[in-house]
Scaffold this motif. Structure first.
Motif, PDB file in Angstrom:
ATOM      1  N   ASP A 281      42.537  36.410  49.182  1.00 52.86           N
ATOM      2  CA  ASP A 281      43.593  36.601  50.172  1.00 52.86           C
ATOM      3  C   ASP A 281      44.975  36.458  49.556  1.00 52.86           C
ATOM      4  O   ASP A 281      45.980  36.722  50.211  1.00 52.86           O
ATOM      5  CB  ASP A 281      43.436  35.579  51.311  1.00 52.86           C
ATOM      6  N   ASP A 282      45.035  36.034  48.304  1.00 49.32           N
ATOM      7  CA  ASP A 282      46.298  35.892  47.597  1.00 49.32           C
ATOM      8  C   ASP A 282      46.699  37.260  47.036  1.00 49.32           C
ATOM      9  O   ASP A 282      45.977  37.835  46.219  1.00 49.32           O
ATOM     10  CB  ASP A 282      46.140  34.884  46.458  1.00 49.32           C
TER      11      ASP A 282
ATOM     12  N   GLN B 129      44.780  39.587  44.143  1.00 46.20           N
ATOM     13  CA  GLN B 129      44.205  40.825  44.650  1.00 46.20           C
ATOM     14  C   GLN B 129      44.756  42.040  43.908  1.00 46.20           C
ATOM     15  O   GLN B 129      44.096  43.070  43.790  1.00 46.20           O
ATOM     16  CB  GLN B 129      44.475  40.945  46.162  1.00 46.20           C
ATOM     17  N   ALA B 130      45.973  41.923  43.369  1.00 49.71           N
ATOM     18  CA  ALA B 130      46.576  43.031  42.620  1.00 49.71           C
ATOM     19  C   ALA B 130      45.800  43.365  41.353  1.00 49.71           C
ATOM     20  O   ALA B 130      45.892  44.481  40.836  1.00 49.71           O
ATOM     21  CB  ALA B 130      48.030  42.691  42.275  1.00 49.71           C
ATOM     22  N   PHE B 131      45.025  42.417  40.826  1.00 49.23           N
ATOM     23  CA  PHE B 131      44.259  42.662  39.608  1.00 49.23           C
ATOM     24  C   PHE B 131      42.900  43.317  39.890  1.00 49.23           C
ATOM     25  O   PHE B 131      42.184  43.664  38.947  1.00 49.23           O
ATOM     26  CB  PHE B 131      44.032  41.343  38.860  1.00 49.23           C
ATOM     27  N   VAL B 132      42.545  43.465  41.149  1.00 53.26           N
ATOM     28  CA  VAL B 132      41.251  44.052  41.501  1.00 53.26           C
ATOM     29  C   VAL B 132      41.335  45.571  41.374  1.00 53.26           C
ATOM     30  O   VAL B 132      42.241  46.196  41.938  1.00 53.26           O
ATOM     31  CB  VAL B 132      40.847  43.657  42.934  1.00 53.26           C
ATOM     32  N   PRO B 133      40.418  46.223  40.647  1.00 58.02           N
ATOM     33  CA  PRO B 133      40.476  47.683  40.489  1.00 58.02           C
ATOM     34  C   PRO B 133      39.828  48.406  41.666  1.00 58.02           C
ATOM     35  O   PRO B 133      39.132  47.806  42.487  1.00 58.02           O
ATOM     36  CB  PRO B 133      39.676  47.920  39.207  1.00 58.02           C
ATOM     37  N   ARG B 134      40.079  49.713  41.721  1.00 57.45           N
ATOM     38  CA  ARG B 134      39.416  50.565  42.703  1.00 57.45           C
ATOM     39  C   ARG B 134      38.205  51.249  42.049  1.00 57.45           C
ATOM     40  O   ARG B 134      38.361  51.898  41.014  1.00 57.45           O
ATOM     41  CB  ARG B 134      40.388  51.626  43.221  1.00 57.45           C
TER      42      ARG B 134
END
Length: 209
Positions: free
Chosen positions: A84-85, A89-94
């Motif tokens: 939730d941070d 979360q910005a480091f999570v890839p698609r």
């Protein structure tokens, strides 16, 4: 002032005080501020289509008699929610799946992996410029046999599947549309006897949901 006159004056003053409050009660409430939904509206984050030039410095890109053009497309799925941070979360890839078809009958391929997106100087460019990085695996229909028997116009790729790394520099035209310059490289990282690989250059247009 007579009593009836005083009553009429009191009524007028009371009505004048009540009317503004009543008008405020009848006015529609202001619209709620937009908030990003907790869950994505779609499991698909973005669709991209484009083209590329097949490895210009290799047999597949410089020998005459074949088309050098590729037609490619890919689907990027919504990020899985890991934290939730917003920072983490910005480091999570698609998760990403795609493919490329060579119009000259040389190596075509399909790939599966992950795409990381980084906004470049978001305040300066108003969050319009971004950089993508991809890493994953690729399966292809190119030549994997002995180097001495490589067909004319093909690279010696050694084996399939292989690894694929790619990067893109993009610009968001609108909330939904973007354009990108792309480069991609595929090789077996020396795990097979031959490792000529493929390096393609191109561009894409993307639609974000």
């Amino acid at each position: 002032m007579t009593a009836p006159s005083r009553l009429r004056l009191f009524g007028l003053l009371t009505g004048a005080a009540i009317l503004p409050a009543s008008a405020a009660d009848l006015a529609p409430p202001p619209p709620a501020a937009y908030a990003t939904p907790v869950q994505p509206l779609s499991i698909v984050s973005e669709i991209r289509i484009g083209g590329s030039v097949q490895d210009p410095g290799s047999a597949e890109g410089k020998l005459p008699g074949f088309s050098k053009a590729n037609v490619n497309g890919e689907i990027l799925f919504a990020k899985p929610r890991i934290s939730d941070d917003p920072f983490w979360q910005a480091f999570v890839p698609r998760p990403t799946v795609g493919g490329s078809y060579n119009t000259g009958g040389r190596t075509s391929y399909a790939y599966l992996g992950a795409t990381w997106t980084l906004e470049i100087f978001p305040e300066t460019f108003n969050r319009r410029v971004f950089l993508d990085g991809f890493f994953g695996g690729v399966a292809h229909n190119g030549w994997t046999g002995p180097k001495a028997e490589t067909p004319y116009g093909f690279n010696t790729l050694g084996c399939s599947p292989m690894f694929r790394e790619a990067a893109a520099l993009g610009f968001r035209l609108t909330e939904h549309w973007s354009i990108m310059a792309t480069v991609e490289h595929m090789s077996n990282a020396g795990l097979c006897a031959n490792n000529r690989g493929l390096t393609n250059f191109g561009g894409k247009i993307g639609y974000t949901f």
